[in-house]
Design an enzyme around this catalytic site. Sequence first.
Site, PDB file in Angstrom:
ATOM      1  N   GLY A 100     166.053   8.644  78.344  1.00  0.00           N
ATOM      2  CA  GLY A 100     166.541   8.032  79.583  1.00  0.00           C
ATOM      3  C   GLY A 100     167.349   9.011  80.399  1.00  0.00           C
ATOM      4  O   GLY A 100     167.951   9.949  79.858  1.00  0.00           O
ATOM      5  N   GLY A 118     169.917   8.751  83.856  1.00  0.00           N
ATOM      6  CA  GLY A 118     170.498   7.989  84.956  1.00  0.00           C
ATOM      7  C   GLY A 118     171.181   8.942  85.908  1.00  0.00           C
ATOM      8  O   GLY A 118     171.005  10.154  85.824  1.00  0.00           O
ATOM      9  N   ASP A 121     177.269  -2.972  87.611  1.00  0.00           N
ATOM     10  CA  ASP A 121     175.959  -2.317  87.714  1.00  0.00           C
ATOM     11  C   ASP A 121     174.925  -3.050  86.857  1.00  0.00           C
ATOM     12  O   ASP A 121     174.154  -2.428  86.135  1.00  0.00           O
ATOM     13  CB  ASP A 121     176.083  -0.842  87.300  1.00  0.00           C
ATOM     14  CG  ASP A 121     174.993   0.033  87.927  1.00  0.00           C
ATOM     15  OD1 ASP A 121     174.288  -0.446  88.846  1.00  0.00           O
ATOM     16  OD2 ASP A 121     174.834   1.185  87.484  1.00  0.00           O
ATOM     17  N   ALA A 158     174.030  10.566  83.484  1.00  0.00           N
ATOM     18  CA  ALA A 158     173.851  11.013  82.103  1.00  0.00           C
ATOM     19  C   ALA A 158     172.386  11.183  81.718  1.00  0.00           C
ATOM     20  O   ALA A 158     171.491  10.651  82.378  1.00  0.00           O
ATOM     21  CB  ALA A 158     174.486   9.976  81.179  1.00  0.00           C
TER      22      ALA A 158
HETATM   23  N1  ATP Z   1     171.198   2.641  73.338  1.00  0.00           N
HETATM   24  C1  ATP Z   1     170.093   2.967  73.999  1.00  0.00           C
HETATM   25  N2  ATP Z   1     168.889   2.817  73.435  1.00  0.00           N
HETATM   26  C2  ATP Z   1     167.745   3.123  74.103  1.00  0.00           C
HETATM   27  N3  ATP Z   1     167.714   3.605  75.366  1.00  0.00           N
HETATM   28  C3  ATP Z   1     168.896   3.777  75.988  1.00  0.00           C
HETATM   29  C4  ATP Z   1     170.139   3.479  75.351  1.00  0.00           C
HETATM   30  N4  ATP Z   1     171.136   3.737  76.222  1.00  0.00           N
HETATM   31  C5  ATP Z   1     170.545   4.158  77.354  1.00  0.00           C
HETATM   32  N5  ATP Z   1     169.209   4.198  77.229  1.00  0.00           N
HETATM   33  C6  ATP Z   1     168.226   4.603  78.264  1.00  0.00           C
HETATM   34  O1  ATP Z   1     168.807   5.579  79.102  1.00  0.00           O
HETATM   35  C7  ATP Z   1     168.839   5.114  80.457  1.00  0.00           C
HETATM   36  C8  ATP Z   1     170.060   5.661  81.164  1.00  0.00           C
HETATM   37  O2  ATP Z   1     171.234   5.226  80.489  1.00  0.00           O
HETATM   38  P1  ATP Z   1     172.544   4.809  81.277  1.00  0.00           P
HETATM   39  O3  ATP Z   1     172.219   3.699  82.212  1.00  0.00           O
HETATM   40  O4  ATP Z   1     173.630   4.538  80.297  1.00  0.00           O
HETATM   41  O5  ATP Z   1     172.810   6.162  82.087  1.00  0.00           O
HETATM   42  P2  ATP Z   1     173.585   6.354  83.456  1.00  0.00           P
HETATM   43  O6  ATP Z   1     173.433   7.786  83.859  1.00  0.00           O
HETATM   44  O7  ATP Z   1     174.977   5.848  83.306  1.00  0.00           O
HETATM   45  O8  ATP Z   1     172.748   5.452  84.449  1.00  0.00           O
HETATM   46  P3  ATP Z   1     173.112   4.943  85.941  1.00  0.00           P
HETATM   47  O9  ATP Z   1     172.567   5.955  86.878  1.00  0.00           O
HETATM   48  O10 ATP Z   1     172.413   3.633  86.036  1.00  0.00           O
HETATM   49  O11 ATP Z   1     174.604   4.790  86.005  1.00  0.00           O
HETATM   50  C9  ATP Z   1     168.794   3.588  80.333  1.00  0.00           C
HETATM   51  O12 ATP Z   1     168.239   2.999  81.487  1.00  0.00           O
HETATM   52  C10 ATP Z   1     167.877   3.405  79.132  1.00  0.00           C
HETATM   53  O13 ATP Z   1     166.515   3.515  79.520  1.00  0.00           O
END
Ligand code: ATP
Length: 423
Positions: free
Chosen positions: A135, A137, A251, A140
């Site tokens: 993943g 985002g 979010d 991260a």
């Molecule tokens: N525990 C997990 N198990 C499986 N996949 C995960 C897990 N945590 C996150 N992911 C995957 O990673 C992606 C990004 O994670 P996350 O939303 O925490 O990142 P972010 O950078 O904070 O995103 P955003 O831009 O939405 O703030 C999620 O949409 C999911 O597909």
Amino acid sequence: MKEKVDSPVTVLEDYFRSSDSESSSSKEPSADSESREFSKSASRWHESREFSKSASRWHAFLQLLRSGSKKQMNTLHPLSVLKLSKRMSTSMRESILPSCLLDATASPCRSPWKIFTHHEIQVATNSFSQENLIGKGGYAEVYKGCLPNRQLVAVKRLTRGTADEIIGDFLSELGVMAHVNHPNTAKLVGYGVDGGMYLVLELSEKGSLASVLYGSKEKPPWFIRHKIALGTAKGILYLHEGCQRRIIHRDIKAANILLTEDFEPQICDFGLAKWLPENWTHHTVSKFEGTFGYLAPEYLLHGIVDEKTDVFAFGVLLLELVSGRRALDYSQQSLVLWAKPLLKKNDIMELVDPSLAGDFDSRQMNLMLLAASLCIQQSSIRRPSTRQVVQLLNGNLSCFKGMKKTRMPFFRRVFREELLDSD
Ligand SMILES: Nc1ncnc2c1ncn2[C@@H]1O[C@H](COP(=O)(O)OP(=O)(O)OP(=O)(O)O)[C@@H](O)[C@H]1O
């Protein structure tokens, strides 16, 4: 099973015809008393709105850290650390923050979470190999990992911003994750602060709701969509009412709903979450964050954040579950704008995902559409509380008794015939 599709309002119709003498039998999710216990002694840290600039608060913080009491250390509210940390220089932070958050190799405080070294994280993720990337985002990258005990984990490596911003984001998310404990919230396994900032979570085998709804050929059947809707609503209710502090997620979206092996939804990504003091009606933010397509009008226009911000986003999520359409499609068309006229006309056949091929429980569908149309009300006051949304999705319409009285104009407009029946 295929059933005749009526309209969402027929659910109310049935209810108002027979409900006045009926009492509610649905069970409300109970508050998590354990997590209330968790930070009782930390509550004195949160009497004020913000940890203010004042030196006296710094002094109190330092006193607490110096006192060395394990109990106090364990119950120190993680947010306190964040709010203080934002005002800290790196050297100050290093000198006063609990060493367990700064130095994985020299941790004196015992915590339920494992502290990972950079080496352990590298081994688990195969040196952050591209094959392990599951993943990405805005803040991260998330890697699949396997621990020596064979537990599968997701390692979230924070990447966006300066070193100080990454530390702030890390502490903020860690603080909330360490505080929440509910079947419908993601589970923290541990963290790492050596060679980067890492959150280690239990792996969700099925990935996110977004990947299941939009990324796979086989679309989830209705009963799974309904399970996801109800579980997510319960998770949000826990954040709003069930845990020690009011938490506004800010979010809620399909990419932030993880799914376990048996499709139990788990809310993740607490990077934007806000803690609200009990006596605040709302909070106003100046920095614009969140995801287009899910943003409530009052947040877009005035930066107002409260529970109804999440209720609105949840309404959009319900529309996604029903329609199989994205909150914002590739041409940036808003799902809410597309769905509103159809909801008004009760054009359910147009709203429902064609890939369901009419195979859904029509009462559940009506309840879900009714909940969605209430959640995406323009005016936040007219939106139901999360508790009412859970009741509604559970088929318990008793909450409408109150709404019938207090929000007559709205109900007159939308449920005119049903109200006439019930009166
Ligand atoms: N525990 C997990 N198990 C499986 N996949 C995960 C897990 N945590 C996150 N992911 C995957 O990673 C992606 C990004 O994670 P996350 O939303 O925490 O990142 P972010 O950078 O904070 O995103 P955003 O831009 O939405 O703030 C999620 O949409 C999911 O597909």
